[in-house]
Design a protein around this motif. Structure first.
Motif, PDB file in Angstrom:
ATOM      1  N   ARG A   1       0.793  -1.124   0.079  1.00 21.37           N
ATOM      2  CA  ARG A   1      -0.084  -0.128   0.199  1.00 21.37           C
ATOM      3  C   ARG A   1       0.893   1.089   0.023  1.00 21.37           C
ATOM      4  O   ARG A   1       1.816   1.189   0.645  1.00 21.37           O
ATOM      5  CB  ARG A   1      -0.880   0.082   1.209  1.00 21.37           C
ATOM      6  CG  ARG A   1      -1.989   1.013   1.210  1.00 21.37           C
ATOM      7  CD  ARG A   1      -2.831   1.039   2.643  1.00 21.37           C
ATOM      8  NE  ARG A   1      -3.577   0.126   2.747  1.00 21.37           N
ATOM      9  CZ  ARG A   1      -4.451  -0.470   3.864  1.00 21.37           C
ATOM     10  NH1 ARG A   1      -4.033   0.190   4.850  1.00 21.37           N
ATOM     11  NH2 ARG A   1      -5.455  -1.212   3.881  1.00 21.37           N
ATOM     12  N   LEU A   2       0.517   2.393  -0.672  1.00 21.15           N
ATOM     13  CA  LEU A   2       1.254   3.442  -0.827  1.00 21.15           C
ATOM     14  C   LEU A   2       0.242   4.530   0.032  1.00 21.15           C
ATOM     15  O   LEU A   2      -1.048   4.768  -0.315  1.00 21.15           O
ATOM     16  CB  LEU A   2       1.281   4.154  -2.230  1.00 21.15           C
ATOM     17  CG  LEU A   2       2.272   3.431  -2.997  1.00 21.15           C
ATOM     18  CD1 LEU A   2       1.940   3.497  -4.528  1.00 21.15           C
ATOM     19  CD2 LEU A   2       3.641   3.751  -2.602  1.00 21.15           C
ATOM     20  N   TYR A   3       1.020   5.478   0.788  1.00 18.75           N
ATOM     21  CA  TYR A   3       0.188   6.482   1.553  1.00 18.75           C
ATOM     22  C   TYR A   3       0.693   7.850   1.218  1.00 18.75           C
ATOM     23  O   TYR A   3       2.108   7.937   0.951  1.00 18.75           O
ATOM     24  CB  TYR A   3       0.383   6.325   3.080  1.00 18.75           C
ATOM     25  CG  TYR A   3      -0.207   5.107   3.866  1.00 18.75           C
ATOM     26  CD1 TYR A   3      -1.543   5.372   4.345  1.00 18.75           C
ATOM     27  CD2 TYR A   3       0.301   3.908   3.720  1.00 18.75           C
ATOM     28  CE1 TYR A   3      -2.179   4.312   4.944  1.00 18.75           C
ATOM     29  CE2 TYR A   3      -0.216   2.830   4.653  1.00 18.75           C
ATOM     30  CZ  TYR A   3      -1.474   3.124   4.910  1.00 18.75           C
ATOM     31  OH  TYR A   3      -2.048   2.010   5.425  1.00 18.75           O
ATOM     32  N   ILE A   4      -0.073   8.711   0.752  1.00 15.70           N
ATOM     33  CA  ILE A   4       0.482  10.154   0.519  1.00 15.70           C
ATOM     34  C   ILE A   4       0.005  11.031   1.450  1.00 15.70           C
ATOM     35  O   ILE A   4      -1.250  11.123   1.883  1.00 15.70           O
ATOM     36  CB  ILE A   4      -0.138  10.546  -0.967  1.00 15.70           C
ATOM     37  CG1 ILE A   4      -0.048   9.380  -1.855  1.00 15.70           C
ATOM     38  CG2 ILE A   4       0.610  11.858  -1.552  1.00 15.70           C
ATOM     39  CD1 ILE A   4       1.166   9.246  -2.648  1.00 15.70           C
ATOM     40  N   GLY A   5       0.848  11.834   1.817  1.00 17.34           N
ATOM     41  CA  GLY A   5       0.565  12.960   2.820  1.00 17.34           C
ATOM     42  C   GLY A   5       0.984  14.155   2.124  1.00 17.34           C
ATOM     43  O   GLY A   5       1.811  14.363   1.304  1.00 17.34           O
TER      44      GLY A   5
END
Ligand SMILES: [Zn+2]
Length: 406
Positions: free
Chosen positions: A341-345
């Motif tokens: 999974r990729l998280y973008i903040g």
């Protein structure tokens, strides 16, 4: 430090330390609370007696407390439930960015206690340390009658050596091999932990999730003044031999591209940072030495997003270009480490509905298989303070995490 996966451990036997069993117990209580002693024994796969000794120790030290009795029903004594005691200990989280520095106090589970405060970052290290010490002392003074500060977690936009606490290279701050940890710890007389902001975000994400299918392999991309990336592989933060592993922000998209804060040209960061997006909108070369116009100097990425929403086609185009470049860089991460999974903040997540199709199109173009191109992407909003939660986790997580004893 490793995150313990509560589904993949074995209770420490003779040859492993009691400390690990304590950490396993704390981690299981944190992720399952409220939990009874019997449940804890079942989760740890050990005898009630062993668990009782551990629990009594943790109770005596005030790390956990016993709460309301459950709906046990039937005859006999109803079980009491165990909780992590996050009431009398707190953590101060600090997010140093090139433009501003943010502070927040959280409880031991990372829950914010007071609102976020901020001040302009002075890039002269001694001045920044003195400004930080002053703010931290004020927070400690405000809380001294109710709780004890366990330590200060500081995240920085740069590569760090977590053992020495030195900042090895922070391009947007212009720092190379500086000691932030020791002088700050001496000034505030509290333990200080320093970490790269992307890695801290990844750590906090691993720590916060209860969805154990996805904690082992993930990437966190934090987009702001620069681009910070944290990679978790097999439940462990990727650091490499020289503490620079996972610095995708400085992997080039094109060697002829715009100049980056690190001195090279064409880095991913030089295409997707907030400054890069704003420069694209104003048609300005981000490396130009000429002073910005008054409008540009005060214009923020939030302003740009609101213009795009109000029908400014140029603003929308600038954001969608960033979306495309973001997707191209995410494809590199997928092709290199293939996370679950990729998280973008970062501020750009507020425009996700406007840029998502550009991001996904770029992913489809570059990811090496169709399935990889469909890697799940989750945005983490600015209101969730991912970097400050990351900073808090630096102090709070070590009490819970334990090596996998499998
Ligand atoms: Zn660079």
């Amino acid at each position: 430090m490793r995150k313990i996966d509560p589904k993949r451990f074995k209770i420490a036997k003779r040859h492993t330390s009691r400390e690990i069993n304590r950490q396993i117990a704390l981690t299981l209580i944190r992720t399952h609370q409220p939990v009874s002693r019997a449940d804890l024994a079942r989760l740890m796969g050990t005898r009630r007696g062993v668990v009782s000794i551990l629990v009594n120790e943790l109770l005596a030290e005030g790390l956990i407390f016993e709460g309301a009795t459950g709906e046990g029903g039937g005859r006999g004594r109803k079980p009491t439930f165990l909780y992590i005691d996050s009431r009398e200990r707190y953590v101060i989280a600090v997010d140093v960015r090139a433009t501003r520095t943010y502070l927040m106090a959280t409880d031991l589970l990372g829950k914010p206690l007071v609102g976020v405060t901020s001040f302009a970052t002075n890039r002269t290290l001694a001045v920044l340390i003195s400004n930080l010490a002053q703010k931290i002392r004020a927070i400690v003074a405000d809380h001294q009658t109710v709780a004890t500060c366990q330590g200060v977690g500081v995240v920085v936009p740069g590569m760090t050596d977590p053992k020495s606490g030195r900042v090895l290279h922070a391009p947007t701050l212009g720092w190379r091999n500086v000691n932030l940890k020791d002088p700050l710890a001496a000034a505030i007389e509290l333990p200080v932990h320093v970490e790269n902001s992307g890695r801290a975000c990844a750590l906090a994400q691993v720590w916060a999730t209860r969805d154990h299918a996805h904690i082992g392999d993930l990437a966190f991309v934090s987009v702001s003044d620069g681009v910070g990336v944290g990679i978790v592989v097999n439940g462990e933060i990727l650091r490499g031999q020289h503490n620079i592993a996972g610095e995708f922000g400085h992997v080039p998209l094109s060697i002829d591209g715009p100049r980056c804060s690190c001195g090279a040209t064409g880095c991913w960061e030089a295409y997707v940072s907030n400054l890069a997006t704003l420069s694209r909108y104003f048609g300005r070369n981000p490396n130009e030495q000429k002073p910005m116009s008054a409008e540009m100097a005060t214009f923020t990425i939030e302003d740009l997003i609101s213009r795009a929403r109000n029908g400014d086609g140029k603003a929308l185009a600038a954001l969608q270009s960033t979306g495309r470049y973001l997707g191209l860089g995410l494809a590199s991460i997928i092709n290199a480490v293939d996370p679950g999974r990729l998280y973008i903040g970062g501020e750009i997540t507020a425009a996700w509905d406007l840029i998502e199709s550009s991001v996904k199109a770029a992913l489809a173009e570059r990811a090496l298989t169709d399935l990889a191109a469909r890697t799940e992407i989750r945005t983490v909003s600015v209101e969730e303070h991912p970097r400050l939660r990351g900073a808090a986790a630096l102090v709070a997580a070590p009490a819970f995490a334990a090596p996998m004893v499998a």
